[in-house]
Design an enzyme around this catalytic site. Sequence first.
Site, short mmCIF file in Angstrom:
data_model
loop_
_atom_site.label_atom_id
_atom_site.label_comp_id
_atom_site.label_asym_id
_atom_site.label_seq_id
_atom_site.Cartn_x
_atom_site.Cartn_y
_atom_site.Cartn_z
N LYS A 117 0.84 -1.19 0.00
CA LYS A 117 0.00 0.00 0.00
C LYS A 117 0.88 1.25 0.00
O LYS A 117 1.89 1.32 0.72
CB LYS A 117 -0.91 -0.03 1.23
CG LYS A 117 -1.93 1.09 1.32
CD LYS A 117 -2.82 0.87 2.54
CE LYS A 117 -3.86 1.95 2.71
NZ LYS A 117 -4.74 1.70 3.88
N SER A 157 -9.71 -0.58 7.43
CA SER A 157 -9.18 -0.55 6.07
C SER A 157 -8.52 -1.84 5.63
O SER A 157 -8.27 -2.04 4.44
CB SER A 157 -8.17 0.60 5.93
OG SER A 157 -8.80 1.84 6.11
N SER A 216 -9.43 1.71 3.22
CA SER A 216 -8.67 2.53 2.29
C SER A 216 -7.69 1.73 1.44
O SER A 216 -7.13 2.22 0.46
CB SER A 216 -7.90 3.60 3.06
OG SER A 216 -6.97 3.02 3.98
#
Length: 597
Positions: A72, A170, A146
């Site tokens: 990420k 997330s 997210s």
Amino acid sequence: MDTLASLLTAHRSGRSSPSDTIRATYRRIAAHADPAMFITLRPEADVLAEAAALEARKAAALPLYGIPVAVKDNIDVAGLPTTAACPAFAYEPTVDAVAVARLKAAGALIIGKTNLDQFATGLVGVRSPYGVPRNVFKPDLVPGGSSSGSASAVAAGIVPIALGTDTAGSGRVPAMLQNIVGLKPSLGLVPNTGLVPACRTLDAISIFALTVDDAMAVLEVMGGYEASDAFSRPLTIAPLGPMPEKPTIGILPPAQREFFDDADAAAAYESALARLAGLGATLKEIDFAPFAETARLLYEGPWVAERFIVAEDLLARDPDAIHPVTRTITEAGGKSSAADAFRALYRLQELRAAVKPLLAGLDAILVPTAPTAYRLDEVLADPIRLNSRLGTYTNFVNLLDMCGTAVPAHIAASGVPYGVTFLAPAGQDGAVASLARAFAADADMPLAASADHAAYPALGALPDPERVDICMFGAHLSGLPLNAEVKSFGGRFVASVTTAAAYRMALIEGDVPRPGVSRVREGGTAIAGEIWSLPFDGVGRLLATIPAPLGLGSVELADGRRVAGFLAEAVPMAGCPDISAFGGFRAYLASLTSPAA
């Protein structure tokens, strides 16, 4: 779809190499054609060079040998930009985040940096100037956030493992929405050094995988105390184990379940409870009210101010550089007073005290991962309210210092995937994952979004996460001259075995005579051997003593299983005496000392 476990087996057996896997990874990226999945994708040639270096080191014993991983883009990877999905915020780190460094040291190959809701603020995956990653399982749904790009990369079968982060869900909501596993570690278990924070007191680097076994294998590599992280804690990671015979699981009372009129979600949770009961669990209703109040506290208290701290300079300098929804949320954090913060902290402490007796005597609690699933058009039309709803069963977890594993549970007739999350107090990561593993294996679910919907792996014997089985044929067998060497490397005898009738055995003469066993197309026979279990470092030490033309390959046993084993290259063995008729090296040696010899 390739799991971490299946790739490791292929790499160690010689059926494929890390380089083969990387080439296949980039072919899948091209075929999938989702430009919003990665913010930065490394050049294939660079990753292939790293794979070749691993192969040259003969590093097959490493726990993540040649495994491709996506990261990420709020986690630092040296030499790649860290953007947090905000180009005006971007910087290029010179060192890896500690978690990434540990993955690399274990043999993982970083493919690139994945898209996210800007500054990791959101559960929907649509708040990024780099586009919206496609939900691989059901394209009209939001991908979840997210950690949107990371979840999509795993669900698409591009990588078996991706790193996300989890502050308010997330690492779990995208797992449900794309039908994969999301493991949220205890706070402080995985170091956050090199992570762009959302809320420093609540952030956890999380793991997306196709199976619980794979996720735990990665957690065992990344977890552990780190002095450079002020929030790190010396927590122990218990290995995966069998499901307790009669676990007690806390569940939501019917009156406290909220699915926002989604009947399929309600039915999925009921189905999950029935499945748990069928596995022998005792289901105990708990008062969810303090958990729900804690969830609401997350966006009413000082934790929004933590998000404001991260973006404060950019908000002052160039507010238009921030996504409008993200800006609306974070700007509110700059208006909190110290008095507001203390009031929220006081209430949180009271809620923690209220929750503690509710968890006493429970092996875990089981909640829906999210109360419903929303389409992309719905979220774009109502971005804040629907996003907030998705956090109903996730927002409280880090505030209450819990760990959790999210797994698939049900696919509705509409094609929407639903999931559940097993939760327990911090430090119980292994126990929670073991429960989730047993549940997922029993759920009869498809594995992510594979084209053939391959089934989730059956619950088999748990591998020892720190050892590997090796089939041996020669002087390393029990009682023979080099067996003491195997034992000195930590070897343990497992079983006597026989290969499939597809091999020939030749004699390699020397100070210590050895057999060279090779697979042949025709004229093969069965060869006797032994399986020994060695720790990973022991495999490496043993490999260093094995002369050419011997090497580690894949051996087919008489019962159809395949295991790693020592084989010889066929061409160099062509001039060596064939001793296949003896059926094994021990029998050959016995013939040398028999009266008839």
